[in-house]
Design a protein around this motif. Structure first.
Motif, PDB file in Angstrom:
ATOM      1  N   TRP A  80      55.066 -29.067  -0.980  1.00 52.96           N
ATOM      2  CA  TRP A  80      56.571 -28.388  -0.204  1.00 52.96           C
ATOM      3  C   TRP A  80      57.877 -29.347  -0.093  1.00 52.96           C
ATOM      4  O   TRP A  80      58.680 -28.634  -0.893  1.00 52.96           O
ATOM      5  CB  TRP A  80      56.439 -28.730   1.662  1.00 52.96           C
ATOM      6  N   ILE A  83      58.671 -28.184  -4.519  1.00 57.74           N
ATOM      7  CA  ILE A  83      59.144 -26.652  -3.704  1.00 57.74           C
ATOM      8  C   ILE A  83      60.406 -27.035  -3.194  1.00 57.74           C
ATOM      9  O   ILE A  83      61.928 -26.827  -4.037  1.00 57.74           O
ATOM     10  CB  ILE A  83      58.818 -25.913  -2.856  1.00 57.74           C
ATOM     11  N   PHE A  87      63.189 -26.036  -6.514  1.00 64.01           N
ATOM     12  CA  PHE A  87      64.834 -24.636  -6.306  1.00 64.01           C
ATOM     13  C   PHE A  87      65.754 -24.936  -6.441  1.00 64.01           C
ATOM     14  O   PHE A  87      66.750 -24.735  -6.195  1.00 64.01           O
ATOM     15  CB  PHE A  87      63.477 -23.784  -4.822  1.00 64.01           C
ATOM     16  N   GLY A  90      67.157 -25.877  -9.549  1.00 66.30           N
ATOM     17  CA  GLY A  90      66.508 -25.325 -10.285  1.00 66.30           C
ATOM     18  C   GLY A  90      68.351 -24.629 -10.675  1.00 66.30           C
ATOM     19  O   GLY A  90      68.549 -23.857 -11.365  1.00 66.30           O
ATOM     20  N   ASP A  91      68.763 -24.465  -9.349  1.00 66.37           N
ATOM     21  CA  ASP A  91      69.874 -24.244  -9.296  1.00 66.37           C
ATOM     22  C   ASP A  91      71.109 -24.985 -10.113  1.00 66.37           C
ATOM     23  O   ASP A  91      71.795 -25.110 -10.937  1.00 66.37           O
ATOM     24  CB  ASP A  91      70.734 -24.295  -7.659  1.00 66.37           C
ATOM     25  N   THR A  94      70.282 -24.370 -14.104  1.00 65.86           N
ATOM     26  CA  THR A  94      70.841 -23.271 -14.462  1.00 65.86           C
ATOM     27  C   THR A  94      72.009 -23.170 -14.221  1.00 65.86           C
ATOM     28  O   THR A  94      72.730 -21.918 -14.452  1.00 65.86           O
ATOM     29  CB  THR A  94      70.586 -22.030 -13.964  1.00 65.86           C
TER      30      THR A  94
ATOM     31  N   PHE B 258      67.036 -25.194   3.520  1.00 63.30           N
ATOM     32  CA  PHE B 258      65.465 -25.272   3.403  1.00 63.30           C
ATOM     33  C   PHE B 258      65.136 -25.149   5.065  1.00 63.30           C
ATOM     34  O   PHE B 258      63.719 -25.288   4.670  1.00 63.30           O
ATOM     35  CB  PHE B 258      65.699 -26.737   2.621  1.00 63.30           C
ATOM     36  N   ILE B 302      54.923 -18.443   4.481  1.00 60.90           N
ATOM     37  CA  ILE B 302      54.944 -19.472   3.360  1.00 60.90           C
ATOM     38  C   ILE B 302      56.096 -19.217   2.336  1.00 60.90           C
ATOM     39  O   ILE B 302      56.830 -19.635   1.714  1.00 60.90           O
ATOM     40  CB  ILE B 302      54.134 -19.059   2.760  1.00 60.90           C
ATOM     41  N   ILE B 306      61.206 -20.252   0.348  1.00 61.28           N
ATOM     42  CA  ILE B 306      61.019 -20.457  -0.628  1.00 61.28           C
ATOM     43  C   ILE B 306      62.446 -19.288  -0.695  1.00 61.28           C
ATOM     44  O   ILE B 306      62.967 -18.767  -2.119  1.00 61.28           O
ATOM     45  CB  ILE B 306      59.789 -19.279  -2.081  1.00 61.28           C
ATOM     46  N   TRP B 308      65.441 -19.608   0.367  1.00 59.82           N
ATOM     47  CA  TRP B 308      66.683 -20.180   1.365  1.00 59.82           C
ATOM     48  C   TRP B 308      67.904 -19.940   0.560  1.00 59.82           C
ATOM     49  O   TRP B 308      69.287 -19.950   1.429  1.00 59.82           O
ATOM     50  CB  TRP B 308      67.116 -21.730   1.530  1.00 59.82           C
ATOM     51  N   TYR B 320      71.471 -17.901 -11.930  1.00 60.73           N
ATOM     52  CA  TYR B 320      69.671 -17.279 -11.868  1.00 60.73           C
ATOM     53  C   TYR B 320      69.007 -17.553 -10.556  1.00 60.73           C
ATOM     54  O   TYR B 320      68.255 -17.203 -10.673  1.00 60.73           O
ATOM     55  CB  TYR B 320      69.805 -18.257 -13.295  1.00 60.73           C
ATOM     56  N   ALA B 321      69.561 -18.605 -10.522  1.00 68.03           N
ATOM     57  CA  ALA B 321      68.782 -18.935  -9.203  1.00 68.03           C
ATOM     58  C   ALA B 321      69.254 -18.327  -8.118  1.00 68.03           C
ATOM     59  O   ALA B 321      68.222 -17.913  -7.675  1.00 68.03           O
ATOM     60  CB  ALA B 321      69.499 -20.506  -8.187  1.00 68.03           C
ATOM     61  N   VAL B 324      66.858 -15.431  -8.381  1.00 67.51           N
ATOM     62  CA  VAL B 324      65.336 -15.667  -7.623  1.00 67.51           C
ATOM     63  C   VAL B 324      65.313 -16.204  -6.735  1.00 67.51           C
ATOM     64  O   VAL B 324      64.328 -14.962  -5.894  1.00 67.51           O
ATOM     65  CB  VAL B 324      64.758 -17.360  -8.454  1.00 67.51           C
ATOM     66  N   PHE B 325      66.147 -16.161  -5.797  1.00 63.76           N
ATOM     67  CA  PHE B 325      66.139 -16.250  -4.014  1.00 63.76           C
ATOM     68  C   PHE B 325      66.280 -14.675  -3.770  1.00 63.76           C
ATOM     69  O   PHE B 325      65.371 -14.597  -2.384  1.00 63.76           O
ATOM     70  CB  PHE B 325      67.543 -17.151  -3.732  1.00 63.76           C
ATOM     71  N   LEU B 328      63.280 -13.302  -4.155  1.00 65.58           N
ATOM     72  CA  LEU B 328      61.918 -14.189  -2.411  1.00 65.58           C
ATOM     73  C   LEU B 328      62.671 -13.200  -1.838  1.00 65.58           C
ATOM     74  O   LEU B 328      61.638 -13.442  -1.551  1.00 65.58           O
ATOM     75  CB  LEU B 328      61.939 -15.473  -3.471  1.00 65.58           C
TER      76      LEU B 328
END
Lengths: 100, 549
Positions: A80, A83, A87, A90-91, A94, B258, B302, B306, B308, B320-321, B324-325, B328
Motif C-alpha cells: 500500500w 501504491i 501513483f 507517477g504524477d 510525467t 490517498f 482495494i 487508487i 484519489w 498522464y496521471a 490513469v486516475f 481507474l
C-alpha cells in the motif's frame, strides 16, 4: 479462543546484533552523505534505510517468525505504501511529458 | 441455495441472565464497560450529538442561501460554517456512524462470539474519539476554522488566522479511534468466528466491515501524518507544502486524498452491508450472487485506494496521471454496480414487505444510483473541468455520503432497533419520517446538480439573482429534511422509553443475532455458544411474508 500462538524466543545476542547493525548503518548513512555520488546520493541513502527497516520489521518485530497471516498483512501494508509512492510519484515524473 | 429443511428459529426465550442493558446500572458500569454492546451505545450517543451539531450547521448554511445577498452572516462566518459542517459530519459522524455503533454491536453477535478480540482497546477507541471530539468542540468555542474540511495548504498552513492547528490535531487524534476500531474488527473476524462460521457463510454485513477495516487500517495513518505535517508547517514554519518555503501544495493533496477518497468507502461500505441484510430479510431470499457481493466489497476497498487523483484534475497534476486516475475511477464503478444489480435481482420474485427498514433500503438504492452515476460525470476528464468545485460536486457527494450512507444508517438503526433496545418503535411515524426525509433530501440536493451545471461555485454565500429559485428549493428541502430527521429521532426516542416489548426475532429474520440471541442480548450474547450449520440467508422457499411484531 484456543490460546495464543507460540512465541518464538529470539536469543538476546540477535537483538544486540541488530542494534549494532543499526548503529553501523546509521553511521554509514552519515558518512555516505559526506561523499557526493551525484545521482546515486538518494538511492544509496534509501537502500541503507530499507535494510534498517527490514532488520527492525523482521527481527525486532518478529515478523520473520510469525505465521502466514501476519506476514501477509505486513506485505500488504508495504504494498500500500508503494501504491501511494508509486501513483503520487507517477504524477511528478510525467509532468514534463506534455504541456497543458 | 435454499438447501434442505431451512427453518427460521424464533430466537431464545427471555434468558434468566440479565441483558446487557440491565447488567449494572451505575455510571461507572457504562463508562468503564468492556462490553462491545455498551460501547456501541456510548458511540451512538456521542455520534447523535455530533450529527445534530453538523445538521444545525447545514441548516444555517441553507438559511443563508435563501437569498442571493449574504444577509445573515458575513463571508468569514460563512466560511467557518461550511468548514465545521464538513469536519463534524465527516470525521465525527459519517466515518464512525455505522462501524462504531451497529458494527460494534453486531459483528461479535453475527459471527457467534462473546465480544470483539480486544474489548479494552474497543473502549479505548471511544475515549480517543471523545478526546478528538472535545478538541473539535473546543475549535468551535474558540471561534471556528475557515479552511474548508480539506485543510488545503498553503492557506491552512500559512495564511488562515483561525484554529487550524487544533483542528488538525482533532482529526489526528480521532483517526486513531478509527484505526483501533478497524484493527479490532479485522482480528475479530479472523479469529473469533463460531464453529461452522466459514468465510463464505458470513453475513454480507461482516464482509462489508472487513473491507471497511482494511481501508481504516491502511488509510488512516496517512491522513494522520498528513495533517500532522501540515500543523508542523504552520507552527514551526518548516517548508513541506508551502511553495514559498520550498514545499509543494500538490503533495498535500496527494497524501490527503490517498486517505480521504478511500474514506468515502469507509462511509459507504458498512452501509452496503446494512442494505444487504435488510434486503435479504424483507424479500425472504438469499442475496443474489452472494460471493460476488462479498468480493465486490473487497474490490471497492482495494480499487478505491487508487482513484484519489480524480480530486486533482485541475491542480496541475500531470496529464498522464489524470488519464490513469480517470480510467481507474470508471473501473471502481463496476463493483458498486455489481452490488446494485444483485440487490435488485434479489428482490425479483421475492416476498417483499415494505417495513420501515426496507423503505430506507429502497430509498438508498435510488439515491446511490444517482450518486454513483453522477460520479462517472465527475470522473470524466473534460467534464470535470467544468463542474469542478461547483454545486454539481456538492450534490454528487451528498447523494453518496448522505443519500446513501445516512439512509443506510437509518435503515440499520430501524432494522436492529428491537435487538438493541428490546423494544419496538411505531411503524406509522417511522415510515412517514422515512418518506419525509427522502423527499426533503431530493429537494435539497437535486436542484444543486442543476445549479452546479449552470456554474454556481461551492463555498460562496452570495450568488446572482437568476439562481434564487433553485436555491430556495434547495433550502426548503433542507428544512424538510431536518423536520423528517427530527420526527424520526423523536419516534425512536419515544420508543426507547415507551415502545412495546419486542420478541427475539420480530422480523423472523435469519442470522445468529436474531435466531440465537435474545432482545436485548445478554452480556455474553448467547446462553450457549452457537454452532453454524447453514449458509447465510437460508430462508425457506416461499415463506409467507414476515410474521410481524
Amino acid at each position: 479462543m484456543s490460546g495464543h500462538t507460540q512465541h518464538h524466543i529470539v536469543p538476546l545476542r540477535h537483538y544486540i546484533g541488530v542494534f549494532v547493525a543499526l548503529i553501523v548503518l546509521t553511521a554509514a548513512t552519515y558518512l555516505t552523505a559526506l561523499i557526493d555520488m551525484g545521482p546515486l546520493n538518494t538511492p544509496v541513502a534509501m537502500a541503507i534505510a530499507i535494510v534498517k527497516a527490514l532488520l527492525v520489521i523482521l527481527i525486532f518485530m518478529h515478523v520473520k517468525y510469525s505465521n502466514r497471516l501476519i506476514q501477509t498483512m505486513v506485505i500488504a501494508s508495504a504494498l500500500w505504501l508503494m501504491i501511494m509512492f508509486g501513483f503520487a510519484g507517477g504524477d511528478y515524473l510525467t509532468r514534463g511529458w506534455i504541456s497543458g | 441455495m435454499s438447501s434442505h429443511a431451512a427453518t427460521i428459529r424464533p430466537g431464545p426465550e427471555r434468558s434468566d441472565k440479565p441483558s446487557y442493558l440491565t447488567d449494572g446500572h451505575t455510571l461507572k458500569s457504562w463508562l468503564l464497560t468492556v462490553d462491545h454492546k455498551r460501547i456501541a451505545i456510548l458511540y451512538l450517543a456521542a455520534i447523535t450529538v455530533f450529527f445534530s451539531v453538523g445538521g444545525l450547521l447545514a441548516l444555517l448554511i441553507r438559511a443563508e442561501l435563501f437569498t442571493p445577498k449574504g444577509d445573515l452572516f458575513d463571508s468569514d462566518t460563512y466560511n467557518k460554517l461550511f468548514t465545521l459542517h464538513g469536519i463534524v459530519m465527516i470525521f465525527f459522524f459519517l466515518i464512525p456512524s455505522i462501524p462504531a455503533t451497529l458494527g460494534n454491536f453486531l459483528i461479535p453477535i453475527m459471527i457467534g462470539a462473546k465480544d470483539v478480540a480486544f474489548p479494552k482497546i474497543n473502549l479505548l477507541s471511544w475515549y480517543v474519539y471523545m478526546t478528538g471530539g472535545s478538541m473539535a468542540v473546543l475549535v468551535i468555542v474558540l471561534g471556528g476554522v475557515d479552511t474548508g474540511w480539506t485543510l488545503y495548504p498553503p492557506f491552512s498552513s500559512t495564511y488562515s488566522n483561525t484554529n487550524v492547528a487544533l483542528t488538525a490535531m482533532a482529526a489526528f487524534v480521532t483517526g486513531f479511534s478509527s484505526i483501533l476500531t478497524g484493527l479490532n474488527f479485522m482480528v475479530t473476524i479472523h479469529k473469533m468466528r463460531a464453529p461452522g462460521m466459514t468465510w463464505f457463510r458470513l453475513p454480507l454485513f461482516i464482509w462489508a466491515h472487513y473491507a471497511t477495516s482494511l481501508v481504516m487500517l491502511l488509510g488512516t495513518p496517512v491522513i494522520a501524518i498528513t495533517v500532522l505535517t501540515m500543523a508542523i508547517e504552520r507552527v514551526f514554519h518548516v517548508g513541506i507544502f508551502d511553495p514559498t518555503a520550498g514545499g509543494d501544495p500538490v503533495l498535500f493533496q496527494h497524501m490527503f486524498w490517498f486517505y480521504s477518497h478511500p474514506a468515502v468507502y469507509i462511509m459507504i461500505l458498512p452501509g452496503m452491508g446494512v442494505i444487504s441484510e435488510v434486503i435479504a430479510c424483507f424479500t425472504r431470499k438469499r442475496i443474489f450472487g452472494y460471493a460476488f457481493v462479498a468480493m465486490s466489497s473487497l474490490g471497492i476497498a482495494i480499487i478505491g485506494f487508487i482513484v484519489w487523483g480524480h480530486h486533482m484534475y485541475v491542480t496541475g497534476q500531470s496529464t498522464y496521471a489524470d488519464i490513469v486516475f480517470s480510467i481507474l475511477t470508471y473501473i471502481v464503478a463496476v463493483p458498486s454496480a455489481i452490488k446494485t444489480f444483485n440487490w435488485t435481482a434479489t428482490m425479483y420474485k421475492g416476498s417483499v414487505s415494505m417495513d420501515t427498514p426496507m423503505v430506507y433500503a429502497m430509498c438508498f438504492m435510488g439515491l446511490f444510483l444517482i450518486g454513483g452515476l453522477t460520479g462517472l460525470f465527475c470522473a470524466n476528464l473534460g467534464l470535470d473541468v467544468h463542474i469542478h468545485d461547483t454545486y454539481f460536486i456538492v450534490a454528487h457527494f451528498h447523494y453518496v455520503m448522505v443519500g446513501s450512507a445516512m439512509f443506510a444508517y437509518l435503515a440499520g438503526l430501524h432494522f436492529w432497533f428491537p435487538k438493541i433496545t428490546g423494544r419496538m418503535y411505531s411503524e406509522g411515524p417511522a415510515k412517514f419520517g422515512a418518506i419525509i426525509i427522502f423527499i426533503g433530501f431530493n429537494l435539497t440536493f437535486f436542484p444543486q446538480f442543476i445549479l452546479g451545471y449552470l456554474g454556481m461555485p461551492r463555498r460562496y454565500h452570495f450568488y446572482p439573482e437568476e439562481w434564487q429559485v433553485l436555491n430556495v428549493l434547495s433550502s426548503a428541502g433542507a428544512m424538510t429534511l431536518g423536520a423528517g430527521i427530527l420526527l424520526s429521532m423523536l419516534n425512536i426516542g419515544w420508543a426507547i422509553v415507551a415502545g412495546a416489548k419486542a420478541s427475539a426475532n420480530p422480523w423472523m429474520a435469519k442470522g445468529l443475532e436474531w435466531e440465537n440471541a435474545s432482545s436485548p442480548p445478554i452480556t455474553a450474547n448467547f446462553d450457549e455458544a452457537p454452532i453454524v450449520t447453514e449458509e447465510a440467508y437460508n430462508y425457506p422457499a416461499q415463506l409467507p411474508s414476515a410474521a410481524h411484531h
